[in-house]
Design a protein around this motif. Structure first.
Motif, PDB file in Angstrom:
ATOM      1  N   VAL A 150      22.920  48.544  37.995  1.00  0.00           N
ATOM      2  CA  VAL A 150      24.127  49.061  38.236  1.00  0.00           C
ATOM      3  C   VAL A 150      25.048  47.992  38.474  1.00  0.00           C
ATOM      4  O   VAL A 150      26.222  47.920  38.232  1.00  0.00           O
ATOM      5  CB  VAL A 150      23.982  49.879  39.693  1.00  0.00           C
ATOM      6  CG1 VAL A 150      25.210  49.771  40.537  1.00  0.00           C
ATOM      7  CG2 VAL A 150      23.253  51.078  39.337  1.00  0.00           C
ATOM      8  N   LEU A 151      24.243  46.744  39.079  1.00  0.00           N
ATOM      9  CA  LEU A 151      25.519  45.329  39.189  1.00  0.00           C
ATOM     10  C   LEU A 151      25.766  45.000  37.788  1.00  0.00           C
ATOM     11  O   LEU A 151      26.992  44.423  37.858  1.00  0.00           O
ATOM     12  CB  LEU A 151      24.672  44.484  40.260  1.00  0.00           C
ATOM     13  CG  LEU A 151      24.389  44.744  41.365  1.00  0.00           C
ATOM     14  CD1 LEU A 151      23.592  43.702  41.951  1.00  0.00           C
ATOM     15  CD2 LEU A 151      25.778  44.578  42.230  1.00  0.00           C
ATOM     16  N   VAL A 152      24.765  44.918  36.900  1.00  0.00           N
ATOM     17  CA  VAL A 152      25.252  44.590  35.460  1.00  0.00           C
ATOM     18  C   VAL A 152      26.467  45.188  35.019  1.00  0.00           C
ATOM     19  O   VAL A 152      27.517  44.690  34.230  1.00  0.00           O
ATOM     20  CB  VAL A 152      24.096  44.370  34.512  1.00  0.00           C
ATOM     21  CG1 VAL A 152      24.292  44.204  33.129  1.00  0.00           C
ATOM     22  CG2 VAL A 152      23.078  43.377  34.953  1.00  0.00           C
ATOM     23  N   MET A 153      26.372  46.620  35.197  1.00  0.00           N
ATOM     24  CA  MET A 153      27.139  47.603  34.419  1.00  0.00           C
ATOM     25  C   MET A 153      28.518  47.342  35.188  1.00  0.00           C
ATOM     26  O   MET A 153      29.741  47.324  34.790  1.00  0.00           O
ATOM     27  CB  MET A 153      26.727  48.910  34.552  1.00  0.00           C
ATOM     28  CG  MET A 153      25.537  49.197  33.861  1.00  0.00           C
ATOM     29  SD  MET A 153      25.633  49.115  31.977  1.00  0.00           S
ATOM     30  CE  MET A 153      26.642  50.419  31.549  1.00  0.00           C
ATOM     31  N   VAL A 193      28.613  43.488  48.977  1.00  0.00           N
ATOM     32  CA  VAL A 193      29.942  42.894  48.858  1.00  0.00           C
ATOM     33  C   VAL A 193      30.479  43.019  47.435  1.00  0.00           C
ATOM     34  O   VAL A 193      31.625  43.318  47.284  1.00  0.00           O
ATOM     35  CB  VAL A 193      30.129  41.597  49.396  1.00  0.00           C
ATOM     36  CG1 VAL A 193      31.478  41.094  49.137  1.00  0.00           C
ATOM     37  CG2 VAL A 193      29.844  41.391  50.883  1.00  0.00           C
ATOM     38  N   VAL A 194      29.755  42.442  46.510  1.00  0.00           N
ATOM     39  CA  VAL A 194      30.074  42.734  45.173  1.00  0.00           C
ATOM     40  C   VAL A 194      30.293  43.880  44.554  1.00  0.00           C
ATOM     41  O   VAL A 194      31.307  44.182  44.026  1.00  0.00           O
ATOM     42  CB  VAL A 194      29.149  41.783  44.223  1.00  0.00           C
ATOM     43  CG1 VAL A 194      29.401  42.065  42.669  1.00  0.00           C
ATOM     44  CG2 VAL A 194      28.979  40.236  44.428  1.00  0.00           C
ATOM     45  N   LEU A 195      29.318  44.726  44.931  1.00  0.00           N
ATOM     46  CA  LEU A 195      29.459  46.354  44.578  1.00  0.00           C
ATOM     47  C   LEU A 195      30.644  46.860  45.365  1.00  0.00           C
ATOM     48  O   LEU A 195      31.391  47.579  44.456  1.00  0.00           O
ATOM     49  CB  LEU A 195      28.158  47.046  45.045  1.00  0.00           C
ATOM     50  CG  LEU A 195      28.090  48.493  44.459  1.00  0.00           C
ATOM     51  CD1 LEU A 195      28.127  48.613  43.183  1.00  0.00           C
ATOM     52  CD2 LEU A 195      26.706  49.209  45.205  1.00  0.00           C
ATOM     53  N   PRO A 241      34.631  43.994  37.147  1.00  0.00           N
ATOM     54  CA  PRO A 241      34.016  42.852  37.899  1.00  0.00           C
ATOM     55  C   PRO A 241      34.683  42.888  39.099  1.00  0.00           C
ATOM     56  O   PRO A 241      33.981  42.016  39.923  1.00  0.00           O
ATOM     57  CB  PRO A 241      34.442  41.812  36.846  1.00  0.00           C
ATOM     58  CG  PRO A 241      35.654  42.356  35.864  1.00  0.00           C
ATOM     59  CD  PRO A 241      35.371  43.891  35.659  1.00  0.00           C
ATOM     60  N   GLN A 242      35.921  43.469  39.480  1.00  0.00           N
ATOM     61  CA  GLN A 242      36.455  43.092  40.962  1.00  0.00           C
ATOM     62  C   GLN A 242      35.617  44.011  41.930  1.00  0.00           C
ATOM     63  O   GLN A 242      36.209  44.260  43.158  1.00  0.00           O
ATOM     64  CB  GLN A 242      37.693  43.521  40.889  1.00  0.00           C
ATOM     65  CG  GLN A 242      38.389  44.873  40.556  1.00  0.00           C
ATOM     66  CD  GLN A 242      38.516  45.348  39.049  1.00  0.00           C
ATOM     67  OE1 GLN A 242      37.910  44.569  38.352  1.00  0.00           O
ATOM     68  NE2 GLN A 242      39.264  46.233  38.913  1.00  0.00           N
ATOM     69  N   GLY A 243      34.647  44.899  41.372  1.00  0.00           N
ATOM     70  CA  GLY A 243      34.103  45.849  42.473  1.00  0.00           C
ATOM     71  C   GLY A 243      34.790  47.293  42.516  1.00  0.00           C
ATOM     72  O   GLY A 243      36.052  47.347  41.928  1.00  0.00           O
TER      73      GLY A 243
END
Length: 201
Positions: free
Chosen positions: A168-171, A123-125, A177-179
């Motif tokens: 990948v999530l950190v970058m 979901v975040v990605l 940040p909104q995906g």
């Protein structure tokens, strides 16, 4: 789930679950199961999109954006939060039924904490607040995981795949940040407002 032996068979799990069938048509092969889950996914996306655009969906959006303001506007926040949990549980239950028929076996170890973390990462990605976002996030996540599997070094050190996804999530959190598709809905609203302003100067 692990100790209620009379219901879940405890650590032994529930085995012997038959393949999913519609009348005499049995989804025996993975090929048939793929099209079944594809149909279920399309139906789920359609239902969710209709929910989001309904009065209930607008109430959910208001509660998400500002719970205090939503309550001040007369929205029963507790009721709508419970309704959102129930709706999520409904879709999870439907997919859980398919999952059980697909594997022919269900065990508490199939649903560990890591599975919930992966779903949250998808979901975040893809982008929160977007219906298509989690699907895009899942496609990218699975593609990258399978692509990394082909490297001999990754086969020798499987934890590298988890580290790569963490990177990948950190970058993503740093640069977007909104995906990936998180800003699409806001952009749509901005376009609609601009058009209305042009029509009614």
């Amino acid at each position: 789930a692990n100790n209620w032996v009379s219901l879940t068979r405890g650590p032994s799990g529930i085995s012997g679950i038959p393949k999913f069938a519609l009348g005499d048509f049995v989804f025996k092969s993975n090929f048939r199961s793929y099209f079944l889950i594809l149909v279920l996914a399309v139906i789920s996306l359609f239902l969710v999109s209709r929910l989001v655009r309904s009065r209930v969906g607008r109430a959910w959006t208001a509660v998400r954006e500002d719970q205090v303001a939503a309550a001040a506007m007369g929205i029963n926040t507790s009721r709508y939060k419970l309704l959102s949990y129930a709706s999520g549980a409904f879709f999870a239950g439907v997919m859980g039924v398919f999952f059980g028929h697909y594997l022919n076996f269900i065990h508490p170890s199939n649903f560990k904490l890591m599975e919930s973390i992966v779903m949250l990462c998808l979901v975040v990605l893809g982008g929160m607040g977007s219906i298509v976002g989690p699907a895009v996030g899942a496609a990218i996540w699975i593609t990258l995981q399978e692509w990394l599997r082909d490297f001999p070094f990754v086969e020798a050190h499987p934890e590298i795949r988890g580290m790569a996804m963490g990177l990948v999530l950190v970058m993503l959190m740093i640069f977007r940040p909104q995906g990936i598709l998180g800003g699409s809905r806001m952009a749509l609203h901005m376009k609609l407002r601009r058009r209305r302003a042009e029509r009614n100067p």
